[in-house]
Every structure is written in C-alpha cells, then in structure tokens.
Motif scaffolding. Structure first.
Motif, mmCIF file in Angstrom:
data_model
loop_
_atom_site.group_PDB
_atom_site.id
_atom_site.type_symbol
_atom_site.label_atom_id
_atom_site.label_comp_id
_atom_site.label_asym_id
_atom_site.label_seq_id
_atom_site.Cartn_x
_atom_site.Cartn_y
_atom_site.Cartn_z
ATOM 1 N N ASP A 382 35.527 26.763 45.379
ATOM 2 C CA ASP A 382 36.021 27.268 46.660
ATOM 3 C C ASP A 382 35.864 28.790 46.701
ATOM 4 O O ASP A 382 36.505 29.502 45.926
ATOM 5 C CB ASP A 382 37.489 26.870 46.831
ATOM 6 N N VAL A 383 35.016 29.272 47.630
ATOM 7 C CA VAL A 383 34.711 30.703 47.656
ATOM 8 C C VAL A 383 35.957 31.539 47.934
ATOM 9 O O VAL A 383 36.125 32.636 47.379
ATOM 10 C CB VAL A 383 33.599 30.996 48.688
ATOM 11 N N LYS A 384 36.848 31.029 48.782
ATOM 12 C CA LYS A 384 38.083 31.764 49.080
ATOM 13 C C LYS A 384 38.891 31.982 47.811
ATOM 14 O O LYS A 384 39.337 33.107 47.524
ATOM 15 C CB LYS A 384 38.918 30.972 50.094
ATOM 16 N N LEU A 385 39.048 30.938 47.028
ATOM 17 C CA LEU A 385 39.814 31.040 45.785
ATOM 18 C C LEU A 385 39.061 31.861 44.743
ATOM 19 O O LEU A 385 39.667 32.610 43.964
ATOM 20 C CB LEU A 385 40.099 29.633 45.255
ATOM 21 N N ARG A 386 37.736 31.741 44.748
ATOM 22 C CA ARG A 386 36.928 32.455 43.756
ATOM 23 C C ARG A 386 37.090 33.968 43.885
ATOM 24 O O ARG A 386 37.159 34.690 42.883
ATOM 25 C CB ARG A 386 35.456 32.060 43.905
ATOM 26 N N TYR A 387 37.155 34.471 45.129
ATOM 27 C CA TYR A 387 37.355 35.908 45.313
ATOM 28 C C TYR A 387 38.657 36.364 44.664
ATOM 29 O O TYR A 387 38.715 37.434 44.029
ATOM 30 C CB TYR A 387 37.391 36.259 46.802
ATOM 31 N N TRP A 388 39.716 35.562 44.791
ATOM 32 C CA TRP A 388 40.993 35.946 44.189
ATOM 33 C C TRP A 388 40.918 35.939 42.675
ATOM 34 O O TRP A 388 41.467 36.828 42.009
ATOM 35 C CB TRP A 388 42.111 35.026 44.681
ATOM 36 N N VAL A 389 40.236 34.942 42.110
ATOM 37 C CA VAL A 389 40.084 34.897 40.654
ATOM 38 C C VAL A 389 39.278 36.101 40.181
ATOM 39 O O VAL A 389 39.557 36.693 39.133
ATOM 40 C CB VAL A 389 39.425 33.578 40.218
ATOM 41 N N GLU A 390 38.291 36.512 40.985
ATOM 42 C CA GLU A 390 37.465 37.660 40.615
ATOM 43 C C GLU A 390 38.238 38.974 40.632
ATOM 44 O O GLU A 390 37.808 39.950 40.017
ATOM 45 C CB GLU A 390 36.262 37.765 41.556
ATOM 46 N N THR A 391 39.359 39.021 41.320
ATOM 47 C CA THR A 391 40.191 40.230 41.255
ATOM 48 C C THR A 391 40.890 40.330 39.905
ATOM 49 O O THR A 391 41.414 41.395 39.558
ATOM 50 C CB THR A 391 41.254 40.244 42.373
ATOM 51 N N LEU A 392 40.901 39.221 39.156
ATOM 52 C CA LEU A 392 41.593 39.179 37.866
ATOM 53 C C LEU A 392 40.651 39.202 36.677
ATOM 54 O O LEU A 392 41.007 39.678 35.597
ATOM 55 C CB LEU A 392 42.464 37.911 37.786
ATOM 56 N N THR A 393 39.436 38.698 36.843
ATOM 57 C CA THR A 393 38.476 38.634 35.742
ATOM 58 C C THR A 393 37.061 38.543 36.299
ATOM 59 O O THR A 393 36.844 37.909 37.349
ATOM 60 C CB THR A 393 38.733 37.419 34.839
ATOM 61 N N PRO A 394 36.064 39.122 35.623
ATOM 62 C CA PRO A 394 34.670 38.970 36.066
ATOM 63 C C PRO A 394 34.041 37.665 35.580
ATOM 64 O O PRO A 394 32.917 37.338 35.975
ATOM 65 C CB PRO A 394 33.981 40.184 35.428
ATOM 66 N N ARG A 395 34.755 36.914 34.759
ATOM 67 C CA ARG A 395 34.195 35.704 34.159
ATOM 68 C C ARG A 395 34.356 34.511 35.124
ATOM 69 O O ARG A 395 35.118 33.573 34.870
ATOM 70 C CB ARG A 395 34.865 35.410 32.821
ATOM 71 N N VAL A 396 33.649 34.572 36.231
ATOM 72 C CA VAL A 396 33.808 33.582 37.297
ATOM 73 C C VAL A 396 32.444 33.169 37.835
ATOM 74 O O VAL A 396 31.546 34.000 37.992
ATOM 75 C CB VAL A 396 34.650 34.151 38.464
ATOM 76 N N SER A 397 32.303 31.878 38.130
ATOM 77 C CA SER A 397 31.109 31.356 38.794
ATOM 78 C C SER A 397 31.529 30.304 39.811
ATOM 79 O O SER A 397 32.618 29.730 39.708
ATOM 80 C CB SER A 397 30.125 30.738 37.788
ATOM 81 N N GLY A 398 30.625 30.030 40.747
ATOM 82 C CA GLY A 398 30.925 29.039 41.763
ATOM 83 C C GLY A 398 30.703 27.616 41.281
ATOM 84 O O GLY A 398 31.357 26.682 41.738
ATOM 85 N N LYS A 399 29.745 27.454 40.359
ATOM 86 C CA LYS A 399 29.481 26.122 39.816
ATOM 87 C C LYS A 399 28.985 26.245 38.383
ATOM 88 O O LYS A 399 28.524 27.307 37.945
ATOM 89 C CB LYS A 399 28.468 25.377 40.678
#
Length: 445
Positions: A382-399
């Motif tokens: 979920d792109v909306k949720l992913r942006y929030w996770v990215e405010t906490l860590t750069p270790r994020v992907s969409g899939k």
C-alpha cells in the motif's frame, strides 16, 4: 501632488491590510497543521521522505519536479526539523502569492479591490484543500501568480524587463509543479495570441511564451528536469479522445464546486471588454482557462485537481469585478457578502484535513520498525502506508520482487488490518490494533 501622495498612502494601507489578512490566514493554517504531530494529506509523508533524502544524499528519492522540495529543505535546515520545515515553509510560500493577487487587482482597479482579492485568496477553500493535500501544487501557485503580475505590468507599462523576469518565473513554475506550469503556459499563449490578433506589440509576452515552449520540450526530452510530468498531459488527452469523461461527476465533485468557478469565469469573459488592453488581456485569458479547467467533460481523476486551481484565478477575476464597482460602500458590502459566503467552506476544508493514518497507527509502525535490525527489509504494498514507513526507515519496498533488496535480508510484510487478508502471508511477527506484520519467504512473490 496631493492626489499622488493620497494614492501612495492608500496603496501602502492596502498592502498593510493585505499583510494582516495573510498573517491571519497563516495562523489558521498552522493551528490546523500543528494540531497533530503528523503531516496532513495523502502525500504528507512523501514530502518528508523527499526532503529527508535530499538532506542525507543531496538528491530526490523519487523523480519529481524538484524545486519545491529544495525550498522545503531550506526551511527544514532553518527550523532544525523536517516536519516543521514542511508545515511552516509550504504555507509561507503559498500565502506570499496573496501579494501578487493584491498587486494585480490593485493595478487594474484600486487598493480596495486588491484587498478584496487578497482576502478571497487567503480564505479560498480551494487553496486550503490544496495546501494540505497537494503541497507542491499549492507552492507552485505563487510563482504562477507573480508571473501573471509581471506580464501584466510589462504589457501595461511597456517594460521588457518585466517580461524577462516573468519568463524566469514561468521556468520556476515548471520546476515546481506541472499543473501550475500548464496553467501559466496556456494563459501566456492566449495572451500572446490575443495581443497579436489586436495587432498590439507582442514582444512583452514573447519571452514568457518562448520559455514555456522550450521548458515543455525539455520536459519531454529529459525526464529528470520535471520528473516526466508532461506525459500526464498526454495521458489526459488520450483519455478524452477515448471518451473517458466524468460520468460520475455527481459523485466525485459537487455541482456547486464546478458552478462557482464556471460562473466567475463567465463573468470575467463578459466584463473584460470594459478594461484597458493590459487588464483585458489578463482577465480574458484567465477566464478562458478557468472555464476550461472546470468543464465536466474532463475525466474525474483530473477534474478534482483542475477544480482546485480555481484558487489562483477566481480571486483575480472576482476581485477585479468587485473592485471596479464605482460605489465604495456597495463595493465593500458586496466583498463582505462574497467572503462571508466562502468562509464556511474554508473552515470546512481546514477541519476536514487530516493525516492519511491515525496517530495510533503511526505509533504501531514506529514500534514495529524499532524492533528490527538493519537485516530486515519491509515490504509495504500500500503506497499510502509505505510513505509512512519510509519516514522511519529507508529499508522499504513496494513488493518482494523489487530490485535492491539485499539477498541476506529478512522480508517483513506490513499490512493494515482493516484491509482484510494480505495477498500472501507467513509467520505473524507483530500484531497491533491497526497493523499486522508477517515474516515471509522470497518465493511468496
């Protein structure tokens, strides 16, 4: 001499009143913004990610017109906090545009008309919605408005310097947001065409028109300049050719939301013939664009954004119409009625603005991310949720299949409980009231 001094005093008084209006608007915007520690709107965390990435790496994380983000970096450095920099910096830039609105209408009518227009701008419900949901779009309105002002002055006073400065602001607008750029480009080209038709000197609009055309061409040729956004225009044209109109308009945007700018645009078309050539050129072009932006045949996915651009054009047109009323008392009375009519909608937009997730959900995300080491990689579809996770860590992907995920890392899927079951699951490693997380296998993708 006495008349000149009196006129100068009234202009200074008009600027003073405009400043008070804009400062009061700033206070209201910030009271809403700082009612929560989170950023507002769907894209709020996206701005945090972009600004933070510039501060840490020197460049954007996602391709986009860059200027607004770099301006917000400056505010973040000045205030020592990214969130405060975005909340305060964006609103300052947006409301500065109110001075351009004042000066345009003051030049065409009088200081009272300018003050009325600045009030219509500061308390525009369209601007309130845009300032929280579409920050970059809102910030781009300011160079757009100052470009309109300088072009008007260039035509009125025959000063090529104003034209050159205006053309630079066309470029600044293009480097800020594509829709703002499209509006200023079309208005400029219409002004050029109208002056040519009237056999007037077009050299005072030619630099702006040329700058817009060159930047558009560069935007198509080099995606890094404006983030590939010009292709959104191609997408719109394709959708309209294929007949993908706003059949669901009654459900997506209330008829009243379209009626207001359409009526203002129509009134501008009717009344512009009474103005001198400089004012007529601006009002005619702005009215045509305002009407075009609010036509129900536009696909709904574009129309709601186009409708919000009324924030830039309605105050100029309506301010000019009211400002040209000869009776001062009638002018002020009508202005109070108009502003009184939009204030409830303005307040509604302030109250409606909220983060895309609750503070409780954000705290769960923060707790989840803090429990895992650098060997963890978070998968957030979920792109909306992913942006929030990215405010906490750069270790994020969409899939899971995205490139750049280290082979030795442990993938953790983050999912909102309210969305039901995720497409693939593994062992539950975290479960809160809002968020559930699964440790998944790479073969799950």
């Amino acid at each position: 001499m006495h008349f000149s001094v009196k006129l100068k005093d009234s202009r200074l008084l008009g600027l003073l009143v405009t400043t008070i209006i804009l400062l009061s608007g700033f206070v209201l915007y910030e009271l809403k913004y700082f009612s929560t520690p989170l950023l507002l709107g769907f894209d709020g965390p996206y701005y945090y990610v972009q600004v933070s990435n510039i501060l840490s790496t020197g460049h954007l994380k996602y391709s986009d017109p860059p200027l607004a983000f770099y301006v917000l970096v400056g505010f973040a450095l000045l205030l020592g906090d990214v969130v405060a920099g975005i909340k305060i910096g964006s609103i300052i830039i947006v409301l500065i545009g109110g001075y351009a609105v004042y000066l345009i209408v003051e030049e065409i009518t009088d200081p009272i008309g300018g003050v009325i227009a600045s009030g219509l701008y500061a308390y525009s419900p369209h601007l309130a919605r845009m300032s929280y949901d579409l920050i970059k779009n809102a910030m781009g309105i300011t160079p757009l408005l100052f470009s309109l002002l300088l072009t008007y002055l260039a035509v009125k006073y025959g000063k090529l310097l104003f034209s050159v400065l205006s053309s630079l602001l066309v470029v600044v607008t293009g480097l800020t947001h594509v829709l703002d750029f499209a509006v200023i480009m079309v208005i400029t080209l219409l002004e050029f065409a109208y002056l040519a038709l009237k056999k007037c000197d077009v050299k005072f609009v030619a630099p702006q028109a040329l700058s817009a055309i060159v930047l558009l061409a560069l935007g198509f040729a080099y995606a890094s300049i404006v983030g590939g956004d010009p292709y959104k225009g191609v997408s719109l044209i394709r959708m309209m050719i294929l007949g993908e109109s706003s059949s669901e308009i009654k459900h997506t945007i209330l008829l009243a939301q379209l009626s207001y700018p359409l009526l203002i645009g129509l009134a501008g078309l009717i009344s512009c013939s009474k103005l001198r050539i400089s004012g007529r050129t601006l009002l005619l072009s702005s009215s045509i664009v305002l009407i075009a932006l609010n036509m129900p045949v536009i696909p709904a996915s574009f129309l709601w954004r186009f409708n919000l651009m009324s924030a830039a054009l309605c105050p100029i047109i309506l301010g000019t119409l009211v400002g040209n009323i000869g009776d001062r008392r009638l002018k002020v009375a009508l202005a109070l009625v108009v502003i009184g009519a939009i204030i409830p909608q303005y307040v509604f937009q302030l109250e409606a603005a909220r983060p895309s997730i609750s503070i409780e959900e954000y705290r769960e995300l923060k707790q989840l991310v803090s429990e895992y080491s650098d060997n963890t990689w978070f998968i957030v579809p979920d792109v909306k949720l992913r942006y929030w996770v990215e405010t906490l860590t750069p270790r994020v992907s969409g899939k899971l299949s995205d490139g750049g995920i280290p082979e030795e890392s442990t993938p953790i899927l983050i999912w909102e409980i309210r969305r039901g079951m995720p497409p693939f699951r593994g062992r539950i490693v975290f479960k809160g009231e809002h968020i559930v997380a699964y440790e998944i296998h790479r073969t799950a993708s």
